[in-house]
Design an enzyme around this catalytic site. Structure first.
Site, PDB file in Angstrom:
ATOM      1  N   LYS A 155      12.863  -0.381  -7.143  1.00 11.18           N
ATOM      2  CA  LYS A 155      13.603  -0.671  -5.917  1.00 11.18           C
ATOM      3  C   LYS A 155      13.061   0.167  -4.763  1.00 11.18           C
ATOM      4  CE  LYS A 155      18.467  -0.904  -4.383  1.00 11.18           C
ATOM      5  NZ  LYS A 155      19.856  -0.554  -4.764  1.00 11.18           N
TER       6      LYS A 155
ATOM      7  N   SER B 182      22.697  -4.397  -4.819  1.00  6.75           N
ATOM      8  CA  SER B 182      21.600  -4.350  -3.872  1.00  6.75           C
ATOM      9  C   SER B 182      20.222  -4.259  -4.534  1.00  6.75           C
ATOM     10  CB  SER B 182      21.787  -3.164  -2.912  1.00  6.75           C
ATOM     11  OG  SER B 182      21.770  -1.924  -3.619  1.00  6.75           O
TER      12      SER B 182
ATOM     13  N   SER C 177      25.249  -1.779  -7.871  1.00  3.82           N
ATOM     14  CA  SER C 177      23.995  -2.393  -7.443  1.00  3.82           C
ATOM     15  C   SER C 177      22.925  -2.475  -8.516  1.00  3.82           C
ATOM     16  CB  SER C 177      23.441  -1.647  -6.225  1.00  3.82           C
ATOM     17  OG  SER C 177      24.272  -1.853  -5.110  1.00  3.82           O
TER      18      SER C 177
END
Length: 501
Positions: A85, A160, A184
């Protein structure tokens, strides 16, 4: 290299076995994944899960191949390509945090987590998309646009850690790294048919990661098998003097031995409390398929020997969730501190980002933080009330465990199937009211793992969330691993089939 080796659904164990058999080199493996990124992320279904491919990935692979020739595997993650990420700083790869303002930002140093992964032999293959500053359940960023769900291109992959979820599900990398403040890791794991774990905050260093709510933030692995979660945690969990929260590692004896503790029979005798209040309506077209899949998973667990304690209740759950939300109250302060610690940051504050319009316009939570968040929450009585409410929430949840003699609690990660891009872009969904159950563990200081529940008749993934007591990650991992042995719920998306070798 044998042409029989296929990266689709391959595992760390499979890759290491191929290395040991001289059937595969790390360079060959990296090139296979890069070919898939070209075919399925940049082209074909155009998943748009990757922001930046590591330009040094093949050089790193060559280094590992040379080391292998000399001494064998350099560590438990030798030659394993990771997608990470883009909230995690990487000194050799631009790190955008999903923000167009940081499109060309080159961090001065790697995050602690990156150093640990690379010391264990990992290859950082690519950085993945996320909503700006991790401020949404949905996969839209100002720097990279919309990420698609590989199981249904018209739907969202969850946020996310949206890019990591989509990329690992589509086999664009072997293992992924996400980050979890309110869910997330677990929401995109559920929406991409993956395993993903939120550890108790402090077990993994957050040094070199942008914050959202510092007291809730934690990185963590996302993978196609439960064992791979354990392998990554064995490498990554540990004290880091640059992150004071990691003193929490003194509270567990399990760190570094999660893989050894995996038990294929862990469901036998386990007591699992089902939070029926966290399920959606069975007759609703969005929540019904999720409820059915989770009920099927519960039955599978019971057949494997688990004792199901149905319909346990957390008193005043909705009131607890409202009272313990810290995003609007705390996130502006935490992000501003992150910017201030970086002399080369392109902006100095959330206000500067907001005033310049450098954020994706669907990010209602970011807008709320910018417009309504205090610069100094410690001057706000409501802030301290919410902080204290989190401690009260944890006590009330732990009492549910104690009163019912439970090992874990269970509910869907999210009550509904992945939402459509059309609904998100029309403004029909709001981040703070989206029906995800992941905030329960996040706002009460617990750990939790998402386990694939499989696909609905229409092909939409759902996840089962197992919620554990603080620092009891070993139990969660064993239960997830045991479920995996008896439930064939993981399957790859049809949008990213094997490529010709």
């Amino acid at each position: 290299m044998t042409l029989d080796f296929d990266v689709v659904e391959t595992t760390i164990d499979d890759i290491h076995a191929a290395y040991d058999a001289d059937a595969l080199t790390c360079r060959e493996l990296v090139e296979r994944y890069l070919a898939r990124i070209d075919a399925y992320d940049a082209d074909g279904p155009a998943l748009n899960s990757i922001i930046t491919v590591n330009p040094n990935a093949t050089d790193r692979a060559d280094e590992l191949d040379a080391a292998f020739e000399e001494d064998g595997l350099v560590g438990p993650l030798h030659g394993i390509p990771f997608v990470v990420k883009d909230q995690v700083e990487t000194a050799d790869i631009t790190t955008t945090f999903g923000s167009e303002a940081f499109a060309d930002y080159q961090p001065a140093a790697d995050a602690t987590l990156i150093t640990k992964l690379e010391d264990a032999g990992a290859v950082i293959l690519a950085k993945t998309n996320l909503p700006d500053w991790a401020t949404s359940w949905f996969g839209y960023s100002s720097v990279n646009g919309r990420t698609k769900n590989p199981y249904d291109l018209d739907r969202d992959p969850g946020g996310s850690s949206s890019g990591t979820g989509a990329a690992v599900a589509a086999n664009l990398g072997a293992v992924g790294i996400g980050e979890d403040t309110g869910g997330s890791i677990r929401l995109p794991s559920a929406y991409n048919n993956l395993f993903g774990i939120r550890v108790t905050p402090g077990l993994l260093s957050r040094n070199g990661m942008s914050p959202l709510v510092v007291s809730q933030d934690t990185p963590g692995p996302m993978a196609r098998t439960a064992k791979e979660l354990a392998v990554v945690l064995d490498v990554a969990v540990g004290y880091d003097e640059t992150d004071e929260y990691t003193a929490a590692t003194e509270l567990t004896d399990d760190a570094g031995s999660y893989t050894d503790q995996l038990d294929a029979n862990a469901l036998a005798g386990a007591r699992i409390g089902v939070l029926r209040d966290a399920f959606g309506a069975a007759d609703d077209p969005d929540s019904g398929p999720v409820t059915t899949l989770v009920d099927d998973a519960i039955e599978t667990m019971q057949d494997a020997g688990a004792t199901i304690v149905d319909s346990v209740e957390i008193p005043n759950l909705d009131e607890h969730l409202d009272a313990t939300s810290l995003y609007i109250l705390q996130s502006k302060r935490d992000l501003n501190a992150f910017f201030a610690a970086r002399d080369d940051a392109p902006v100095d504050s959330v206000a500067e980002l907001y005033d310049s319009g450098q954020y994706h316009d669907i990010l209602d939570l970011f807008i709320g933080i910018a417009e309504d968040g205090p610069d100094d929450p410690e001057q706000e009585p409501g802030y301290w009330k919410s902080v204290a409410a989190q401690l009260k929430f944890q006590r009330d949840v732990l009492n549910v465990y104690a009163e019912n003699d439970l090992d874990v609690l269970l509910c869907p990660d999210a009550q509904v199937i992945p939402p459509t891009a059309e609904a998100i872009e029309a403004g029909e969904l709001d981040t703070l009211t989206f029906p995800t159950n992941t905030v329960l563990a996040s706002q009460s200081g617990l750990c939790a793992v998402s386990v694939p529940a499989g696909l609905s008749p229409d092909g939409h993934p759902a996840g089962v969330e197992l919620i554990g007591k603080p620092y009891d990650e070993a139990t969660l991992l064993s239960l997830a691993y045991a479920f995996e042995q008896v439930a064939d719920t993981r399957e790859p998306p049809e949008t990213a089939p094997p490529l010709d070798n």
